[in-house]
Scaffold this active site. Structure first.
Site, short mmCIF file in Angstrom:
data_model
loop_
_atom_site.label_atom_id
_atom_site.label_comp_id
_atom_site.label_asym_id
_atom_site.label_seq_id
_atom_site.Cartn_x
_atom_site.Cartn_y
_atom_site.Cartn_z
N CYS A 2 0.81 -1.04 0.22
CA CYS A 2 -0.08 -0.05 0.10
C CYS A 2 0.88 1.19 0.06
O CYS A 2 2.26 1.07 0.00
CB CYS A 2 -0.69 0.00 1.21
SG CYS A 2 -1.84 -1.46 1.41
N ARG A 49 -4.70 1.14 -0.86
CA ARG A 49 -4.67 -0.20 -0.61
C ARG A 49 -4.31 -0.96 -1.92
O ARG A 49 -5.08 -0.75 -3.07
CB ARG A 49 -5.76 -0.68 0.07
CG ARG A 49 -5.70 -1.90 0.52
CD ARG A 49 -6.80 -2.64 1.15
NE ARG A 49 -6.59 -4.12 1.46
CZ ARG A 49 -7.90 -4.98 1.68
NH1 ARG A 49 -8.90 -4.46 1.54
NH2 ARG A 49 -7.32 -6.14 2.05
N LEU A 50 -3.46 -1.67 -2.16
CA LEU A 50 -3.45 -2.97 -2.94
C LEU A 50 -3.70 -3.95 -2.19
O LEU A 50 -3.11 -4.69 -1.49
CB LEU A 50 -1.79 -2.85 -3.42
CG LEU A 50 -1.48 -3.97 -4.65
CD1 LEU A 50 -2.23 -3.96 -5.79
CD2 LEU A 50 -0.01 -4.19 -4.86
N ILE A 52 -4.08 -7.73 -1.10
CA ILE A 52 -2.94 -8.86 -1.28
C ILE A 52 -3.58 -9.97 -0.45
O ILE A 52 -4.07 -11.22 -0.75
CB ILE A 52 -1.51 -8.75 -1.01
CG1 ILE A 52 -1.02 -7.44 -1.74
CG2 ILE A 52 -0.90 -9.79 -0.88
CD1 ILE A 52 -1.04 -7.97 -3.21
N ILE A 53 -3.77 -9.83 0.88
CA ILE A 53 -4.45 -10.77 1.95
C ILE A 53 -5.63 -10.13 2.42
O ILE A 53 -5.64 -8.90 2.94
CB ILE A 53 -3.22 -10.82 2.86
CG1 ILE A 53 -2.14 -11.46 2.58
CG2 ILE A 53 -4.15 -11.85 4.19
CD1 ILE A 53 -1.01 -11.70 3.39
N ASN A 75 1.64 -0.31 5.32
CA ASN A 75 2.25 -0.54 3.93
C ASN A 75 3.18 -1.90 4.32
O ASN A 75 4.25 -1.72 4.91
CB ASN A 75 2.87 0.63 3.44
CG ASN A 75 3.73 0.24 2.20
OD1 ASN A 75 3.35 -0.71 1.28
ND2 ASN A 75 4.82 1.03 1.92
N GLY A 76 2.89 -2.86 3.64
CA GLY A 76 3.83 -4.03 3.84
C GLY A 76 3.14 -5.51 4.21
O GLY A 76 1.77 -5.58 3.66
N GLU A 77 3.58 -6.49 4.37
CA GLU A 77 3.31 -7.69 4.76
C GLU A 77 3.93 -8.17 5.87
O GLU A 77 5.14 -8.18 5.89
CB GLU A 77 3.71 -8.80 3.55
CG GLU A 77 2.95 -8.20 2.14
CD GLU A 77 1.32 -8.29 2.24
OE1 GLU A 77 0.84 -8.97 3.04
OE2 GLU A 77 0.83 -7.75 1.26
N GLY A 361 15.34 -12.24 -5.69
CA GLY A 361 16.55 -12.89 -5.31
C GLY A 361 17.31 -11.69 -4.35
O GLY A 361 18.52 -11.84 -4.21
#
Length: 639
Positions: A2, A49-50, A52-53, A75-77, A361
């Site tokens: 987000c 908001r994007l 995702i969950i 913002n984040g996971e 990676g």
């Protein structure tokens, strides 16, 4: 993933809701799925908001606790949110959603600012606590997610991107000369500085508390390289694979389509290989290449894609990529001279057509000593007794006469660079191999007026990291310096901005902090063994990746701008950085800039990184300081 923003007025003046909406709209690309605003008693929070969950409206932000006394924008996971949630339920907390945001909210109720210690993931969030009238801001340990702020005697403003702060008309736009001085060295503006005078970055692994108009900033995590593991080599190899598998597995939690970047290098290839063993369908993989063969890694990416039967997509970047240069300048907010932002932007754009979440990676080189400069520096240190500095100084003038051509990977070009830096201290050698403009170059480039404004040695910022490292080997101290500067200020900014510009979430298993802590304890001689970089990682991945991928020469995510600046982009470079407007800024001597361009075009020296650096600086000035309307192509940007 987000975008967040907010404003606090110290004297309880109402926050302008239209300002918050403008701030949020400038970062809509970070969250195209939903918008939320909360305003009350001199407090304003904004969110994009994007999803995702938990895609439901119950996960809407700003989000409050049950009695509305604590509000969060996040913002984040948080990858361990389900385990945290179970514990919080046992403590009596009731959840309305299935989101990780609500877990942070209840964890803060239990543990206050110490809640960050239990979070495993990438994050930047703000919590307004009405109980004690305080604002709590924090960033994740390695700096995956950005957070900027500005304040004066009346107000405090924060956001995921600088352009959101610029929406507040009380902020006066002025370039920060010291930040620009450091940018010219490091190709980015190092934290906590910012290219705009007055705006700051909250450093990674720090939190900020605002209360009664006063700010307090504290560090909550530091990567230590001591003590070293007492494990055997075989056990370390097993641990690396098992811990990396776990780091990948927890990053597969998603309610939307998920894939992976695949460069053909070891780190992204390992991530794809481990993903393939955990997913019920082929991994969607995405690669970028170039027509110039010396920069093209597509055949290695294809080798991994075929081995693990991925759903693979490729894209070739050509010089016409410069058509997006204004867009890149706009999205990066500050001068940013890592030219690999170009392919990163394009591979993100490509991936977003198929998925919403991507694994990469990032962090493998900084964990396992993957850069050639690590080996070159260790080699220099070892041979000093046999090849002392006076001998190197004596032969350097003759070596400099050898023709090296226009290819920066030419042997004689590399030999010249090596001998030039051989004369320096190990710390400064690393800095020179990492940087763009050295102090000597700056003395020739800067005007007297600019020199007077920035009489500070940029390399002291790097040396501070060496002094701060909890390590007993030079290699570990260098790895720490990269984790503290090059990784968060360059590589993570590059990927975060390029991916979020395309509303794509990027996740990095190699940057899991628990994985990093384990790897930091591996003896440094197992990471760099002779000239072999990433030795222990390569040994651990034997049989998982093809030998052709594991043991080939590292290419890096390079861009053929050296060729472009002699051909397709030659006129653009001259027109922009030698323009009257650029010279009138008073930073650089015109004849010095002209010399750089002429020597590069003729092939006398490779100045491609330096030209890109100067180009991005001038374009940033035009867009953000001059506010050139012809460059501002994003409809959401206004001020």
């Amino acid at each position: 993933m987000c975008g967040i923003c907010g404003k606090i007025n110290f004297h309880n003046e109402p926050v302008d809701e239209t300002l918050l909406k403008r701030m949020a709209s400038t970062i809509a690309h970070r969250g195209p799925d939903d918008e939320g605003i909360y305003v009350k008693d001199g407090i304003g929070l904004g969110h994009r908001r994007l999803s995702i969950i938990d895609l439901s409206p119950l996960a809407h932000q700003p989000m409050s606790n049950e009695d509305g006394t604590i509000w969060i924008v996040f913002n984040g996971e948080i990858y361990n949110f389900l385990d945290l949630k179970k514990d919080l339920i046992k403590r009596g907390h009731i959840f309305r959603s299935h989101s990780d945001t609500e877990v942070i909210l209840h964890l803060y109720e239990e543990e206050g600012t110490e809640c960050v210690q239990k979070l495993r993931g990438m994050f930047a969030f703000a919590i307004w606590d009405d109980n004690n009238k305080s604002l709590f801001l924090t960033r994740d340990r390695v700096g995956k997610k950005p957070l900027y702020y500005w304040y004066d005697k009346n107000t405090f403003v924060f956001a995921s991107e600088i352009k959101a702060i610029l929406q507040d008309i009380t902020f006066q736009r002025r370039p920060d000369y010291l930040a620009i001085h450091h940018y010219l060295t490091f190709q980015d503006v190092p934290s906590p500085l910012n290219a705009f005078e007055g705006i700051k970055k909250l450093p990674p692994a720090h939190y900020l508390i605002l209360k009664n108009g006063q700010i307090e900033i504290k560090r909550y995590w530091k990567l230590s390289y001591l003590p070293k593991h007492k494990l055997g080599v075989e056990e370390i190899k097993r641990e690396i694979v098992e811990r990396l598998k776990e780091a990948v597995k927890i990053r597969l939690i998603s309610d939307v389509p998920l894939g992976a970047f695949l460069s053909g290098g070891i780190d992204s290839s390992a991530t794809v290989a481990l993903m393939a063993g955990m997913m019920d369908e082929p991994v969607k993989t995405f690669s970028i290449g170039f027509k110039e063969e010396s920069y093209n890694e597509l055949r290695y990416a294809k080798m991994v894609a075929e081995r693990y039967k991925t759903d693979h997509t490729e894209f070739i970047v050509e010089p016409k990529a410069m058509e997006v240069i204004d867009k890149l300048v706009w999205h990066y907010n500050e001068p940013f001279a890592d030219s690999s932002a170009i392919p990163t932007y394009y591979v993100s754009k490509l991936a977003r057509e198929h998925v919403t979440v991507i694994l990469n990676g990032d962090g493998g080189d900084e964990n396992f000593a993957g850069y050639g400069r690590y080996a070159a520096n260790e080699f220099s240190r070892k041979i000093h007794n046999f090849f002392p500095t006076p001998a190197a100084r004596a032969i350097l003038p003759f070596v400099m006469l050898l023709p090296h051509g226009k290819d920066p990977k030419n042997f004689f070009w590399r030999l010249k660079r090596f001998l030039q830096e051989y004369l320096k201290s190990p710390e400064l050698r690393n800095g020179h191999w990492l940087c763009h403009f050295t102090n000597e170059m700056k003395s020739e480039l800067y005007t007297d007026g600019f020199t007077d404004k920035v009489s500070v040695d940029s390399f002291e910022l790097l040396f501070d990291k060496y002094r701060d490292a909890e390590a007993d080997s030079f290699l570990d101290k260098t790895l720490y310096a990269d984790v503290m500067m090059y990784l968060p200020d360059d590589l993570l900014v590059k990927v975060d901005v390029a991916s979020m510009a395309n509303s794509l979430e990027a996740r990095s298993p190699f940057l899991d902090h628990e994985f990093m802590e384990f790897v930091a304890g591996i003896p440094s001689e197992l990471k760099l063994k002779g000239r072999t970089t990433k030795y222990i990682l390569k040994e651990a991945l034997r049989g998982i990746l093809p030998d052709e991928v594991l043991f080939r020469e590292k290419m890096g995510f390079g861009v053929p701008i050296d060729h472009w600046f002699r051909n397709e982009l030659r006129d653009m470079a001259y027109d922009v950085i030698l323009s009257e407007r650029a010279i009138a800024r008073g930073y650089f001597k015109k004849e010095a800039v002209e010399k750089i361009l002429d020597e590069h075009v003729s092939g006398k020296w490779n100045w491609h990184y330096h030209i890109w650096n100067l180009l991005m600086l001038e374009l940033w000035h035009r867009m953000f300081i001059d506010q050139d309307v012809n460059m501002i192509s994003e409809g959401s940007y206004a001020s």
